[in-house]
Every structure is written in structure tokens, then in C-alpha cells.
Design a protein around this motif. Structure first.
Motif, PDB file in Angstrom:
ATOM      1  N   VAL A   1      13.587  17.789 -18.703  1.00  0.00           N
ATOM      2  CA  VAL A   1      14.148  16.552 -19.263  1.00  0.00           C
ATOM      3  C   VAL A   1      14.901  15.785 -18.185  1.00  0.00           C
ATOM      4  CG1 VAL A   1      15.763  15.621 -20.950  1.00  0.00           C
ATOM      5  CG2 VAL A   1      14.265  17.517 -21.588  1.00  0.00           C
ATOM      6  N   ALA A   2      15.750  16.465 -17.444  1.00  0.00           N
ATOM      7  CA  ALA A   2      16.508  15.803 -16.376  1.00  0.00           C
ATOM      8  C   ALA A   2      15.564  15.292 -15.289  1.00  0.00           C
ATOM      9  CB  ALA A   2      17.530  16.756 -15.774  1.00  0.00           C
ATOM     10  N   TYR A   3      14.582  16.103 -14.941  1.00  0.00           N
ATOM     11  CA  TYR A   3      13.620  15.707 -13.914  1.00  0.00           C
ATOM     12  C   TYR A   3      12.807  14.486 -14.363  1.00  0.00           C
ATOM     13  CZ  TYR A   3       9.848  16.019 -10.506  1.00  0.00           C
ATOM     14  OH  TYR A   3       8.950  15.742  -9.518  1.00  0.00           O
ATOM     15  N   SER A   4      12.407  14.469 -15.624  1.00  0.00           N
ATOM     16  CA  SER A   4      11.617  13.337 -16.114  1.00  0.00           C
ATOM     17  C   SER A   4      12.444  12.054 -16.112  1.00  0.00           C
ATOM     18  CB  SER A   4      11.049  13.623 -17.504  1.00  0.00           C
ATOM     19  OG  SER A   4      12.078  13.706 -18.454  1.00  0.00           O
ATOM     20  N   GLN A   5      13.745  12.159 -16.337  1.00  0.00           N
ATOM     21  CA  GLN A   5      14.610  10.967 -16.272  1.00  0.00           C
ATOM     22  C   GLN A   5      14.680  10.442 -14.836  1.00  0.00           C
ATOM     23  OE1 GLN A   5      18.230  12.414 -18.004  1.00  0.00           O
ATOM     24  NE2 GLN A   5      17.570  11.952 -20.105  1.00  0.00           N
ATOM     25  N   VAL A   6      14.723  11.352 -13.893  1.00  0.00           N
ATOM     26  CA  VAL A   6      14.721  10.949 -12.480  1.00  0.00           C
ATOM     27  C   VAL A   6      13.391  10.266 -12.145  1.00  0.00           C
ATOM     28  CG1 VAL A   6      14.708  11.828 -10.106  1.00  0.00           C
ATOM     29  CG2 VAL A   6      16.379  12.703 -11.747  1.00  0.00           C
ATOM     30  N   LEU A   7      12.306  10.829 -12.663  1.00  0.00           N
ATOM     31  CA  LEU A   7      10.996  10.234 -12.416  1.00  0.00           C
ATOM     32  C   LEU A   7      10.906   8.822 -12.993  1.00  0.00           C
ATOM     33  CD1 LEU A   7       8.565  13.219 -13.104  1.00  0.00           C
ATOM     34  CD2 LEU A   7       9.167  12.217 -10.894  1.00  0.00           C
ATOM     35  N   VAL A   8      11.460   8.625 -14.184  1.00  0.00           N
ATOM     36  CA  VAL A   8      11.443   7.291 -14.803  1.00  0.00           C
ATOM     37  C   VAL A   8      12.200   6.302 -13.920  1.00  0.00           C
ATOM     38  CG1 VAL A   8      12.300   5.958 -16.768  1.00  0.00           C
ATOM     39  CG2 VAL A   8      11.110   8.119 -17.153  1.00  0.00           C
ATOM     40  N   ALA A   9      13.350   6.724 -13.406  1.00  0.00           N
ATOM     41  CA  ALA A   9      14.140   5.841 -12.533  1.00  0.00           C
ATOM     42  C   ALA A   9      13.391   5.541 -11.238  1.00  0.00           C
ATOM     43  CB  ALA A   9      15.493   6.468 -12.241  1.00  0.00           C
ATOM     44  N   GLN A  10      12.763   6.570 -10.662  1.00  0.00           N
ATOM     45  CA  GLN A  10      12.011   6.358  -9.426  1.00  0.00           C
ATOM     46  C   GLN A  10      10.824   5.427  -9.661  1.00  0.00           C
ATOM     47  OE1 GLN A  10      10.997  10.325  -8.145  1.00  0.00           O
ATOM     48  NE2 GLN A  10      12.910  10.569  -7.001  1.00  0.00           N
TER      49      GLN A  10
ATOM     50  N   GLU B   1       0.831  -1.206   0.000  1.00  0.00           N
ATOM     51  CA  GLU B   1       0.000   0.000   0.000  1.00  0.00           C
ATOM     52  C   GLU B   1       0.867   1.258   0.000  1.00  0.00           C
ATOM     53  OE1 GLU B   1      -2.467  -0.557   3.425  1.00  0.00           O
ATOM     54  OE2 GLU B   1      -3.644  -2.152   2.468  1.00  0.00           O
ATOM     55  N   ASP B   2       1.953   1.221   0.762  1.00  0.00           N
ATOM     56  CA  ASP B   2       2.871   2.358   0.815  1.00  0.00           C
ATOM     57  C   ASP B   2       3.511   2.606  -0.557  1.00  0.00           C
ATOM     58  OD1 ASP B   2       4.291   4.428   2.248  1.00  0.00           O
ATOM     59  OD2 ASP B   2       6.071   3.143   2.129  1.00  0.00           O
ATOM     60  N   ILE B   3       3.905   1.547  -1.234  1.00  0.00           N
ATOM     61  CA  ILE B   3       4.501   1.682  -2.561  1.00  0.00           C
ATOM     62  C   ILE B   3       3.464   2.239  -3.539  1.00  0.00           C
ATOM     63  CG2 ILE B   3       5.449   0.413  -4.534  1.00  0.00           C
ATOM     64  CD1 ILE B   3       6.778  -1.471  -2.455  1.00  0.00           C
ATOM     65  N   GLU B   4       2.239   1.734  -3.462  1.00  0.00           N
ATOM     66  CA  GLU B   4       1.175   2.245  -4.335  1.00  0.00           C
ATOM     67  C   GLU B   4       0.929   3.728  -4.073  1.00  0.00           C
ATOM     68  OE1 GLU B   4      -0.238   0.862  -6.840  1.00  0.00           O
ATOM     69  OE2 GLU B   4       0.236  -1.256  -6.570  1.00  0.00           O
ATOM     70  N   ARG B   5       0.953   4.113  -2.806  1.00  0.00           N
ATOM     71  CA  ARG B   5       0.770   5.533  -2.452  1.00  0.00           C
ATOM     72  C   ARG B   5       1.908   6.368  -3.030  1.00  0.00           C
ATOM     73  NH1 ARG B   5       3.198   8.410   0.811  1.00  0.00           N
ATOM     74  NH2 ARG B   5       4.050   6.726   2.050  1.00  0.00           N
ATOM     75  N   LYS B   6       3.136   5.872  -2.909  1.00  0.00           N
ATOM     76  CA  LYS B   6       4.294   6.595  -3.456  1.00  0.00           C
ATOM     77  C   LYS B   6       4.193   6.722  -4.976  1.00  0.00           C
ATOM     78  CE  LYS B   6       7.566   5.490   0.199  1.00  0.00           C
ATOM     79  NZ  LYS B   6       8.776   4.744   0.574  1.00  0.00           N
ATOM     80  N   LYS B   7       3.683   5.677  -5.629  1.00  0.00           N
ATOM     81  CA  LYS B   7       3.492   5.759  -7.083  1.00  0.00           C
ATOM     82  C   LYS B   7       2.482   6.857  -7.427  1.00  0.00           C
ATOM     83  CE  LYS B   7       2.796   2.090  -9.493  1.00  0.00           C
ATOM     84  NZ  LYS B   7       2.305   0.776  -9.925  1.00  0.00           N
ATOM     85  N   GLY B   8       1.424   6.929  -6.667  1.00  0.00           N
ATOM     86  CA  GLY B   8       0.422   7.971  -6.882  1.00  0.00           C
ATOM     87  C   GLY B   8       0.988   9.358  -6.632  1.00  0.00           C
ATOM     88  N   ASP B   9       1.753   9.489  -5.559  1.00  0.00           N
ATOM     89  CA  ASP B   9       2.390  10.775  -5.253  1.00  0.00           C
ATOM     90  C   ASP B   9       3.348  11.185  -6.363  1.00  0.00           C
ATOM     91  OD1 ASP B   9       1.016  10.723  -2.865  1.00  0.00           O
ATOM     92  OD2 ASP B   9       2.773  10.239  -1.622  1.00  0.00           O
ATOM     93  N   LEU B  10       4.062  10.222  -6.903  1.00  0.00           N
ATOM     94  CA  LEU B  10       5.009  10.497  -7.987  1.00  0.00           C
ATOM     95  C   LEU B  10       4.268  10.994  -9.226  1.00  0.00           C
ATOM     96  CD1 LEU B  10       8.072  10.288  -8.495  1.00  0.00           C
ATOM     97  CD2 LEU B  10       7.663   8.012  -9.434  1.00  0.00           C
TER      98      LEU B  10
ATOM     99  N   ALA C   1      10.595   3.134 -11.960  1.00  0.00           N
ATOM    100  CA  ALA C   1      11.125   1.777 -12.160  1.00  0.00           C
ATOM    101  C   ALA C   1      11.485   1.134 -10.823  1.00  0.00           C
ATOM    102  CB  ALA C   1      12.339   1.818 -13.081  1.00  0.00           C
ATOM    103  N   ASN C   2      12.075   1.918  -9.922  1.00  0.00           N
ATOM    104  CA  ASN C   2      12.414   1.392  -8.590  1.00  0.00           C
ATOM    105  C   ASN C   2      11.161   0.992  -7.821  1.00  0.00           C
ATOM    106  OD1 ASN C   2      15.174   1.680  -8.913  1.00  0.00           O
ATOM    107  ND2 ASN C   2      15.250   3.696  -7.915  1.00  0.00           N
ATOM    108  N   LEU C   3      10.138   1.828  -7.901  1.00  0.00           N
ATOM    109  CA  LEU C   3       8.889   1.495  -7.210  1.00  0.00           C
ATOM    110  C   LEU C   3       8.248   0.255  -7.802  1.00  0.00           C
ATOM    111  CD1 LEU C   3       7.349   5.054  -6.679  1.00  0.00           C
ATOM    112  CD2 LEU C   3       8.276   3.532  -4.922  1.00  0.00           C
ATOM    113  N   GLU C   4       8.270   0.134  -9.121  1.00  0.00           N
ATOM    114  CA  GLU C   4       7.698  -1.059  -9.766  1.00  0.00           C
ATOM    115  C   GLU C   4       8.461  -2.314  -9.357  1.00  0.00           C
ATOM    116  OE1 GLU C   4       4.957  -1.654 -11.477  1.00  0.00           O
ATOM    117  OE2 GLU C   4       4.371   0.447 -11.288  1.00  0.00           O
ATOM    118  N   ALA C   5       9.799  -2.217  -9.323  1.00  0.00           N
ATOM    119  CA  ALA C   5      10.610  -3.373  -8.913  1.00  0.00           C
ATOM    120  C   ALA C   5      10.307  -3.746  -7.459  1.00  0.00           C
ATOM    121  CB  ALA C   5      12.091  -3.066  -9.099  1.00  0.00           C
ATOM    122  N   SER C   6      10.164  -2.735  -6.623  1.00  0.00           N
ATOM    123  CA  SER C   6       9.829  -2.994  -5.216  1.00  0.00           C
ATOM    124  C   SER C   6       8.459  -3.644  -5.105  1.00  0.00           C
ATOM    125  CB  SER C   6       9.844  -1.694  -4.412  1.00  0.00           C
ATOM    126  OG  SER C   6      11.129  -1.144  -4.377  1.00  0.00           O
ATOM    127  N   LEU C   7       7.520  -3.169  -5.901  1.00  0.00           N
ATOM    128  CA  LEU C   7       6.173  -3.718  -5.873  1.00  0.00           C
ATOM    129  C   LEU C   7       6.170  -5.180  -6.319  1.00  0.00           C
ATOM    130  CD1 LEU C   7       3.258  -2.994  -5.251  1.00  0.00           C
ATOM    131  CD2 LEU C   7       3.001  -2.271  -7.626  1.00  0.00           C
TER     132      LEU C   7
END
Length: 140
Positions: free
Chosen positions: A62-71, A31-40, A73-79
Motif C-alpha cells: 500500500v505504501a509502495y503503491s502510493q509512492v508509485l502514484v506520486a512518481q 524519450e527519457d521520461i517515457e522510458r522512466k514511465k515504462g520502467d516504473l 504523477a510527477n512523470l506525467e507533469a514533466s511530460l
């Protein structure tokens, strides 16, 4: 007789409770990961709107969107990891329930056999007492 059956049942119940607590913790993590995905996602929309409103900010987007993609991906892997953990825990819970039921059935059988044995001994005692009483009447 020893009370090992009830001890095994208590241990099995404890195992079931422990696995249920682990499942609850993993579900809270999910649930916490899902919440973080929503916040992102909300953050991404907010920052995109800001970048579109200010051309100077678009270069940073552009740089910010690359960070978002990485974040993301990390959340998806954690999920995925949490989902795998939940699946394994559910299997453990099923096995723990089956073990608990097995011990409960064995204890019920043990108690039933003990009660049957006790009833037979009591009946044998009553039969013997009746025979003695009948023999005394015949003698008297």
C-alpha cells in the motif's frame, strides 16, 4: 556594397540550428521520461507479484503503491511540460525558418539588382565605345 545580407542569412541559419538543437534535447528528455514511465510500470508489476506471493509484503504494498502514484504523477507533469516546450520550440523553429527565407529572398533581390545595374553599366560602356568607333570611321 556591404555583405550584410549574407551576415543576416548566417545569423538566421544559426538561429534555426540553435532551435533545432533545443528541439532535439527536448525530444531526448521526452524519450527519457517515457522510458522512466515504462520502467516504473515494470517495477510496479514486479513488486505487485512479490507482494501477492508473500502476505507479509502486502502491508508494504500500500505504501509502495502510493509512492508509485506520486512518481507517475510527477512523470506525467514533466511530460506535459516537455510537450509544451516542444510545441513552443516548433513555433520558434517555424518563425526562424521564415526569417531565414526572408533574408535569403532579400539577398537574392539585392544580388539581382546589382547584376542588372552592372549589366546596364557594361551595356552603356559598350554602346559608348561603339558610338566613338562609328564617329571615328565617319571622320576618317
Amino acid at each position: 556594397m556591404m555583405k550584410t545580407g549574407s551576415t543576416l542569412i548566417k545569423l538566421a541559419k544559426h538561429k534555426v540550428d540553435s532551435v533545432q538543437m533545443l528541439i532535439s534535447a527536448a525530444e531526448r528528455t521526452r524519450e527519457d521520461i517515457e522510458r522512466k514511465k515504462g520502467d516504473l510500470l515494470v517495477s510496479e508489476k514486479r513488486e505487485r507479484t512479490r507482494a501477492e506471493a508473500d502476505p507479509g509484503m502486502m502491508s508494504h504494498w500500500v505504501a509502495y503503491s502510493q509512492v508509485l502514484v506520486a512518481q507517475r504523477a510527477n512523470l506525467e507533469a514533466s511530460l506535459v511540460g516537455v510537450e509544451e516546450q516542444l510545441e513552443a520550440l516548433r513555433g520558434d523553429l517555424q518563425a526562424a525558418f521564415e526569417e531565414q527565407k526572408k533574408f535569403e529572398m532579400l539577398e537574392e533581390r539585392r544580388v539581382s539588382r546589382a547584376n542588372t545595374s552592372k549589366a546596364k553599366r557594361e551595356q552603356a560602356f559598350l554602346d559608348e565605345a561603339a558610338l566613338i568607333r562609328a564617329a571615328r570611321r565617319n571622320i576618317a
